[in-house]
Design an enzyme around this catalytic site. Structure first.
Site, short mmCIF file in Angstrom:
data_model
loop_
_atom_site.label_atom_id
_atom_site.label_comp_id
_atom_site.label_asym_id
_atom_site.label_seq_id
_atom_site.Cartn_x
_atom_site.Cartn_y
_atom_site.Cartn_z
N TYR A 230 10.22 -0.40 -2.72
CA TYR A 230 10.25 0.64 -3.24
C TYR A 230 12.02 1.14 -3.31
O TYR A 230 12.04 1.89 -1.67
CB TYR A 230 9.15 1.63 -3.54
CG TYR A 230 7.68 1.12 -4.06
CD1 TYR A 230 8.28 0.68 -5.40
CD2 TYR A 230 7.03 0.31 -3.33
CE1 TYR A 230 6.93 -0.31 -5.74
CE2 TYR A 230 5.53 0.18 -3.56
CZ TYR A 230 5.58 -0.07 -4.78
OH TYR A 230 4.60 -0.85 -5.25
N ASP A 259 8.64 -2.12 -11.70
CA ASP A 259 7.59 -2.34 -13.16
C ASP A 259 7.03 -0.47 -12.56
O ASP A 259 6.48 -0.25 -13.19
CB ASP A 259 6.94 -2.75 -12.61
CG ASP A 259 6.26 -3.79 -11.73
OD1 ASP A 259 5.65 -2.79 -10.52
OD2 ASP A 259 5.47 -5.03 -11.74
N HIS A 337 2.64 -5.41 -12.33
CA HIS A 337 1.73 -5.49 -10.71
C HIS A 337 0.00 -5.39 -11.05
O HIS A 337 -0.61 -4.05 -10.71
CB HIS A 337 2.26 -3.22 -11.37
CG HIS A 337 2.75 -2.94 -10.06
ND1 HIS A 337 4.09 -2.41 -9.47
CD2 HIS A 337 1.89 -2.62 -8.91
CE1 HIS A 337 3.83 -2.23 -8.10
NE2 HIS A 337 2.71 -2.05 -8.08
C1 LIG Z 1 -4.23 -2.52 -3.93
C2 LIG Z 1 -2.86 -3.34 -4.72
C3 LIG Z 1 -1.45 -3.04 -3.64
C4 LIG Z 1 0.09 -3.42 -4.40
N1 LIG Z 1 0.93 -2.59 -3.62
C5 LIG Z 1 2.30 -3.06 -4.26
C6 LIG Z 1 3.36 -2.80 -3.64
O1 LIG Z 1 3.03 -2.42 -2.37
N2 LIG Z 1 4.34 -3.60 -4.04
C7 LIG Z 1 4.32 -4.23 -5.16
O2 LIG Z 1 5.24 -4.88 -5.55
N3 LIG Z 1 3.40 -4.53 -5.61
C8 LIG Z 1 2.21 -4.37 -5.30
N4 LIG Z 1 0.86 -4.39 -5.95
C9 LIG Z 1 1.35 -5.24 -6.70
C10 LIG Z 1 0.75 -6.99 -6.17
O3 LIG Z 1 2.07 -6.90 -6.08
C11 LIG Z 1 0.53 -7.83 -7.29
O4 LIG Z 1 2.27 -7.73 -8.28
C12 LIG Z 1 -0.57 -7.89 -8.18
O5 LIG Z 1 -1.48 -7.77 -7.10
C13 LIG Z 1 -0.72 -9.23 -8.50
O6 LIG Z 1 -1.81 -9.19 -9.51
P1 LIG Z 1 -3.35 -10.02 -8.76
O7 LIG Z 1 -3.81 -8.64 -8.21
O8 LIG Z 1 -4.28 -9.70 -10.17
O9 LIG Z 1 -3.34 -10.60 -7.97
C14 LIG Z 1 0.00 -4.24 -5.73
C15 LIG Z 1 -0.96 -4.63 -6.02
C16 LIG Z 1 -2.60 -4.45 -5.50
C17 LIG Z 1 -4.06 -5.23 -6.59
#
Ligand SMILES: Cc1cc2nc3c(=O)[nH]c(=O)nc-3n(C[C@H](O)[C@H](O)[C@H](O)COP(=O)(O)O)c2cc1C
Length: 467
Positions: A230, A259, A337
């Protein structure tokens, strides 16, 4: 100032905006000027102001993060006796888990995890934005895509191995970046790395990981790693971190997340935080730079890394096409996300189909990865058949971690890998590179696909004008 000893009573009077001290790992910091740039918001810092917040800090951040965000000028001295604030700030209760082999599906893993996570972790991990339409649709859409099995194909041998950005991986399934894995299990991202190592799988480490990147890569000698970025408002801090990443050869590419330039409204999480910060609403402070644009951001990033760049959070075919116009960009992750940014946004599978419809050349020009809602091996196979090179797990991995630490993540990967291999065999495909759009029937979704103008000329001319 190093060398000056301070007691808890010295620091406990400094607990308001403008005069805010916090002790962490035996050091006392004046964080008054940092309150507004703390990526997690100032409320949580004010909650711990005037105390030894080591426990709360280490539950979610690696020690190295202090050097990244705070300067030596903010170090006031050392805490006399590091009497810790031992409030429970999120570690899960110890509830015995069933033997991992008895857990048969990701849905079962999820329901076990939801019963084990602390209220804080539950609010953070499970929540989606607004009405959670996108979070639910991400997974539901797979049910509308049907498989088209071919017969008389010998699939006795079936391999899931493939390459992602030139790196050989044992699975087309990777771990998407997710912040603060220690909320699920004390091993945090180390547990995830160790599990990935057993499958030679890819782990994309979050910028907000709760363990240092060096410790994570050490735990996964056979895993493949990428690092998610980020861009912070404090651009110099981001550049310092990129320089540290450069020195870690195990990191094979940089994933820039796009995003979430502003925080989505995740009510479960906001409610938890508001209750935690007694009586106070949660201010929407966001440490992420919100003014990034194609040319400016990619020129800046290319100057600070030689690694391939992957853009995460692509949600339209226009932006997928735009990504192909920048030579440093070698891949995209179609993602919303996990339904945590804009609610009612298209699902990643719709975006994948949209790219196939309007600009299929994207698949030849950059590697297309995808995540969101993956719970079955058939979901993986459907995404691969429609052109994805790899399929990411967010919550499915975190829930595995919550249930069984490293073993739980291993089990989540194993369940999906076995299901995917079974689906491939039954379709009549023995290698992921043989999966084709002909293996799926997506006609039910035709009415749900974007059918406006392609807009590609406009994308091309506006970006060419700036290049
Ligand atoms: C608890 C949590 C924390 C996340 N933290 C980040 C992050 O630090 N950076 C990022 O690019 N995406 C983050 N994401 C998004 C994930 O990379 C991913 O796009 C998303 O969880 C995919 O969907 P799913 O949980 O249904 O598999 C996060 C998602 C969750 C659930």
């Amino acid at each position: 100032m190093a060398g000056i000893m301070l007691s808890l009573s010295d620091i406990q009077t400094h607990r308001v905006e403008g005069d805010c001290w916090i002790a962490i790992h035996g050091n006392v910091y004046d964080v008054s000027s940092f309150l507004n740039s703390h990526p997690g918001g100032k409320a949580i810092l004010l909650q711990h102001a005037g105390t030894d917040a080591t426990r709360a800090f280490q539950d979610v951040h690696p020690a190295e993060m202090l050097d990244e965000y705070l300067t030596s000028g903010q170090l006031l001295g050392q805490l006399e006796s590091a009497s810790q604030d031992l409030r429970d700030d999120g570690q899960p209760e110890h509830i015995p888990a069933p033997p991992m082999g008895t857990i048969l599906s990701i849905a079962e893993m999820e329901s076990l995890a939801l019963n084990r996570l602390s209220p804080k972790a539950l609010a953070y991990y499970a929540s989606g934005t607004d009405d959670e339409i996108t979070k639910l649709a991400n997974g539901a859409i797979f049910k509308s895509i049907l498989l088209r099995p071919r017969v008389f194909v010998d699939c006795t041998k079936c391999s899931l191995s493939t390459t992602i950005l030139g790196n050989i991986v044992g699975l087309p399934i990777f771990i998407s970046p997710a912040a603060m894995a220690k909320l699920a299990n004390p091993s945090g991202e180390i547990g995830i790395a160790a599990a990935c190592s057993k499958f030679n799988a890819l782990q994309i480490i979050s910028k907000n990981a709760s363990v240092s990147v060096a410790d994570i890569v050490r735990a996964g000698p056979h895993a493949v790693f990428a690092w998610q970025l980020y861009v912070l408002k404090d651009i110099k801090a981001t550049e310092r971190t990129l320089a540290q990443i450069k020195a870690i050869p195990q990191i094979k590419f940089i994933v820039l997340t796009l995003d979430a330039p502003f925080p989505g409204k995740r009510e479960a999480d906001e409610r938890y935080k508001a209750e935690e910060v007694a009586g106070g609403g949660v201010s929407q402070v966001w440490g992420t730079e919100s003014g990034l644009t194609w040319r400016k951001a990619l020129t800046w990033l290319s100057a600070h890394t030689d690694l391939p760049i992957v853009l995460k959070g692509i949600q339209t075919h226009e932006d997928a096409y735009a990504a192909t116009m920048f030579p440093a960009v070698k891949g995209i992750v179609i993602s919303n996300h996990g339904g945590r940014a804009l609610d009612t946004a298209n699902t990643p599978m719709q975006v994948l189909l949209e790219i196939g419809k309007f600009c299929p050349q994207v698949f030849d020009q950059v590697e297309v990865l995808i995540d969101g809602g993956i719970k079955r091996g058939t979901d993986v196979v459907k995404a691969l058949a429609l052109g994805a090179r790899g399929v990411g797990l967010g919550r499915a991995a975190l829930y595995g971690l919550a249930v069984g630490g490293e073993e739980g993540v291993h089990r989540s990967l194993q369940i999906l890998a076995e299901e995917a291999a079974t689906a491939m065999r039954l379709i009549g495909v023995s290698s992921v590179s043989d999966l084709r759009p002909q293996h799926v029937n997506t006609s039910i979704l035709n009415a749900q696909l974007y059918d406006g103008p392609s807009g590609l000329d406009a994308v091309g001319s506006s970006l060419m004008a700036k290049l």
